[in-house]
Design a protein around this motif. Structure first.
Motif, PDB file in Angstrom:
ATOM      1  N   SER A  75     -10.800  -3.118  11.395  1.00 59.77           N
ATOM      2  CA  SER A  75     -10.748  -4.041  10.250  1.00 59.77           C
ATOM      3  C   SER A  75     -10.496  -5.399  10.598  1.00 59.77           C
ATOM      4  N   PRO A  76     -11.210  -6.540   9.903  1.00 53.41           N
ATOM      5  CA  PRO A  76     -11.075  -7.756  10.213  1.00 53.41           C
ATOM      6  C   PRO A  76      -9.744  -8.495  10.613  1.00 53.41           C
ATOM      7  N   ILE A  77      -9.366  -9.063  11.465  1.00 48.98           N
ATOM      8  CA  ILE A  77      -7.923  -9.594  11.699  1.00 48.98           C
ATOM      9  C   ILE A  77      -7.727 -10.864  10.793  1.00 48.98           C
ATOM     10  N   ASP A  78      -9.043 -11.420  10.287  1.00 48.02           N
ATOM     11  CA  ASP A  78      -8.767 -12.882   9.689  1.00 48.02           C
ATOM     12  C   ASP A  78      -8.070 -13.839  10.357  1.00 48.02           C
ATOM     13  N   ALA A  79      -8.218 -14.051  11.625  1.00 42.07           N
ATOM     14  CA  ALA A  79      -7.616 -14.942  12.403  1.00 42.07           C
ATOM     15  C   ALA A  79      -7.912 -16.578  11.937  1.00 42.07           C
ATOM     16  N   PRO A  80      -7.340 -17.317  11.976  1.00 47.56           N
ATOM     17  CA  PRO A  80      -7.941 -19.073  11.495  1.00 47.56           C
ATOM     18  C   PRO A  80      -9.193 -19.236  12.098  1.00 47.56           C
ATOM     19  N   HIS A  81      -9.472 -18.732  13.303  1.00 48.84           N
ATOM     20  CA  HIS A  81     -10.686 -19.261  14.024  1.00 48.84           C
ATOM     21  C   HIS A  81     -11.788 -18.354  13.529  1.00 48.84           C
ATOM     22  N   HIS A  82     -11.673 -17.367  12.622  1.00 50.96           N
ATOM     23  CA  HIS A  82     -12.817 -16.575  12.360  1.00 50.96           C
ATOM     24  C   HIS A  82     -13.109 -17.065  10.717  1.00 50.96           C
ATOM     25  N   VAL A  83     -13.808 -18.116  10.875  1.00 57.41           N
ATOM     26  CA  VAL A  83     -14.467 -18.644   9.818  1.00 57.41           C
ATOM     27  C   VAL A  83     -15.493 -18.093   9.399  1.00 57.41           C
ATOM     28  N   ARG A  84     -15.983 -18.084   8.000  1.00 52.64           N
ATOM     29  CA  ARG A  84     -17.144 -17.359   7.467  1.00 52.64           C
ATOM     30  C   ARG A  84     -18.249 -18.585   7.504  1.00 52.64           C
ATOM     31  N   ALA A  85     -19.419 -18.174   7.083  1.00 53.45           N
ATOM     32  CA  ALA A  85     -20.803 -19.036   7.202  1.00 53.45           C
ATOM     33  C   ALA A  85     -20.619 -20.022   6.054  1.00 53.45           C
ATOM     34  N   GLU A  86     -19.999 -19.804   4.921  1.00 54.77           N
ATOM     35  CA  GLU A  86     -19.960 -20.929   3.759  1.00 54.77           C
ATOM     36  C   GLU A  86     -18.549 -21.453   3.720  1.00 54.77           C
ATOM     37  N   ASP A  87     -17.644 -21.221   4.887  1.00 54.00           N
ATOM     38  CA  ASP A  87     -16.272 -21.986   4.510  1.00 54.00           C
ATOM     39  C   ASP A  87     -16.511 -23.311   5.398  1.00 54.00           C
ATOM     40  N   LYS A  88     -15.513 -24.231   5.026  1.00 53.25           N
ATOM     41  CA  LYS A  88     -15.824 -25.628   5.350  1.00 53.25           C
ATOM     42  C   LYS A  88     -14.668 -25.750   6.449  1.00 53.25           C
ATOM     43  N   CYS A  89     -14.916 -26.098   7.573  1.00 50.47           N
ATOM     44  CA  CYS A  89     -13.900 -26.101   8.259  1.00 50.47           C
ATOM     45  C   CYS A  89     -13.974 -27.289   9.580  1.00 50.47           C
ATOM     46  N   PRO A  90     -13.202 -28.092  10.118  1.00 48.58           N
ATOM     47  CA  PRO A  90     -13.258 -29.045  10.895  1.00 48.58           C
ATOM     48  C   PRO A  90     -13.859 -28.659  12.258  1.00 48.58           C
ATOM     49  N   TYR A  91     -13.316 -27.422  12.602  1.00 52.37           N
ATOM     50  CA  TYR A  91     -13.818 -26.942  14.023  1.00 52.37           C
ATOM     51  C   TYR A  91     -14.130 -25.461  13.784  1.00 52.37           C
ATOM     52  N   ARG A  92     -15.253 -25.316  14.605  1.00 52.89           N
ATOM     53  CA  ARG A  92     -15.830 -23.780  14.724  1.00 52.89           C
ATOM     54  C   ARG A  92     -15.913 -23.457  16.045  1.00 52.89           C
ATOM     55  N   GLU A  93     -16.152 -22.314  16.543  1.00 53.23           N
ATOM     56  CA  GLU A  93     -16.255 -21.420  17.826  1.00 53.23           C
ATOM     57  C   GLU A  93     -17.702 -21.321  17.833  1.00 53.23           C
ATOM     58  N   GLY A  94     -18.345 -21.493  18.916  1.00 53.84           N
ATOM     59  CA  GLY A  94     -19.658 -21.266  19.110  1.00 53.84           C
ATOM     60  C   GLY A  94     -20.138 -20.697  20.429  1.00 53.84           C
ATOM     61  N   VAL A  95     -21.358 -20.326  20.558  1.00 57.39           N
ATOM     62  CA  VAL A  95     -22.004 -20.016  21.802  1.00 57.39           C
ATOM     63  C   VAL A  95     -23.196 -21.368  21.910  1.00 57.39           C
ATOM     64  N   VAL A  96     -23.348 -21.803  23.255  1.00 54.65           N
ATOM     65  CA  VAL A  96     -24.134 -22.531  23.341  1.00 54.65           C
ATOM     66  C   VAL A  96     -25.605 -21.792  23.581  1.00 54.65           C
ATOM     67  N   LEU A  97     -26.463 -22.418  22.947  1.00 60.33           N
ATOM     68  CA  LEU A  97     -27.842 -21.960  22.931  1.00 60.33           C
ATOM     69  C   LEU A  97     -28.853 -22.195  24.078  1.00 60.33           C
ATOM     70  N   ASP A  98     -29.769 -21.653  24.423  1.00 63.51           N
ATOM     71  CA  ASP A  98     -30.564 -21.971  25.463  1.00 63.51           C
ATOM     72  C   ASP A  98     -31.761 -23.281  25.079  1.00 63.51           C
ATOM     73  N   LYS A  99     -31.615 -23.634  24.297  1.00 60.88           N
ATOM     74  CA  LYS A  99     -32.473 -24.596  23.674  1.00 60.88           C
ATOM     75  C   LYS A  99     -31.850 -25.854  23.623  1.00 60.88           C
ATOM     76  N   LYS A 100     -32.610 -26.935  23.901  1.00 58.49           N
ATOM     77  CA  LYS A 100     -32.058 -28.291  23.922  1.00 58.49           C
ATOM     78  C   LYS A 100     -32.256 -29.207  22.655  1.00 58.49           C
ATOM     79  N   ALA A 101     -31.444 -30.187  22.207  1.00 59.44           N
ATOM     80  CA  ALA A 101     -31.662 -30.751  20.922  1.00 59.44           C
ATOM     81  C   ALA A 101     -32.861 -31.610  20.989  1.00 59.44           C
TER      82      ALA A 101
END
Length: 197
Positions: free
Chosen positions: A136-162
């Motif tokens: 079951s999901p642990i609902d930790a503070p850093h587990h934000v959903r796609a529609e949630d507004k949050c000042p910080y998000r965890e992510g993975v760096v993509l192989d593409k450049k800006a």
């Protein structure tokens, strides 16, 4: 911080129950804001160094209860031979399961800690994670959903450049079809925390 003995999972009879127990520990740690879980070897597990704590005759991995209850021994022997051949072929392409409960528990706790949208990037298929869908999901503070507004998000760096020419990297932060552009060049595939404007 809390310390948990790895041998606690050896008391469970099936892989599903072991996975569920680790999920309960992860959820309790998230509820009580535990920063770190240390899994230690208390030397009480009944597995030796070379042995796996997975049982080959676990009822889920056997040929089904109905075959055991039938009296037809010949059919069971043939099915066992076929199943052993399949297991041998599949075991060559898959990584082996953890041989000790500490590795099993640590891998599952790391899986639980990772946000859902990043799990495919950091956790390839492994036998220890075969029942991770039961967690079951642990609902930790850093587990934000796609529609949630949050000042910080965890992510993975993509192989593409800006695209804008600043030389930054693109990061998948779980926002649907919208990678986030950052002003730094980071190694693709690493996990990072992004501050959103």
């Amino acid at each position: 911080s809390i310390a948990v003995p790895g041998s606690v999972v050896t008391n469970r009879q099936t892989h599903e129950l072991r996975t569920h127990l680790v999920g309960q520990i992860a959820r309790a740690a998230a509820v009580y804001h535990v920063d770190e879980i240390v899994v230690f070897d208390d030397k009480l597990s009944d597995t030796g160094k070379g042995k796996s704590f997975y049982r080959r005759n676990d009822w889920r991995n056997s040929h089904g209860r109905h075959n055991r209850d039938r009296g037809d021994k010949h059919d069971r022997k043939e099915e066992t031979k076929d199943k052993d051949k399949e297991d041998d072929e599949n075991s060559q392409s898959r990584p082996p399961p953890s041989s000790d409960p500490q590795q099993f528990m640590a891998r599952l706790l790391q899986y639980c800690e990772c946000p859902q949208y990043l799990r495919r990037n950091f956790f390839p298929f492994h036998p220890d994670l075969q029942n991770a869908g039961l967690l079951s999901p642990i609902d930790a503070p850093h587990h934000v959903r796609a529609e949630d507004k949050c000042p910080y998000r965890e992510g993975v760096v993509l192989d593409k450049k800006a695209d804008n020419g600043n030389g930054g990297s693109l990061v998948n932060c779980g926002i649907r079809n919208r990678p986030v552009e950052i002003d730094r060049v980071l190694t693709p595939g690493i996990r990072c925390t992004v501050q959103l404007d």
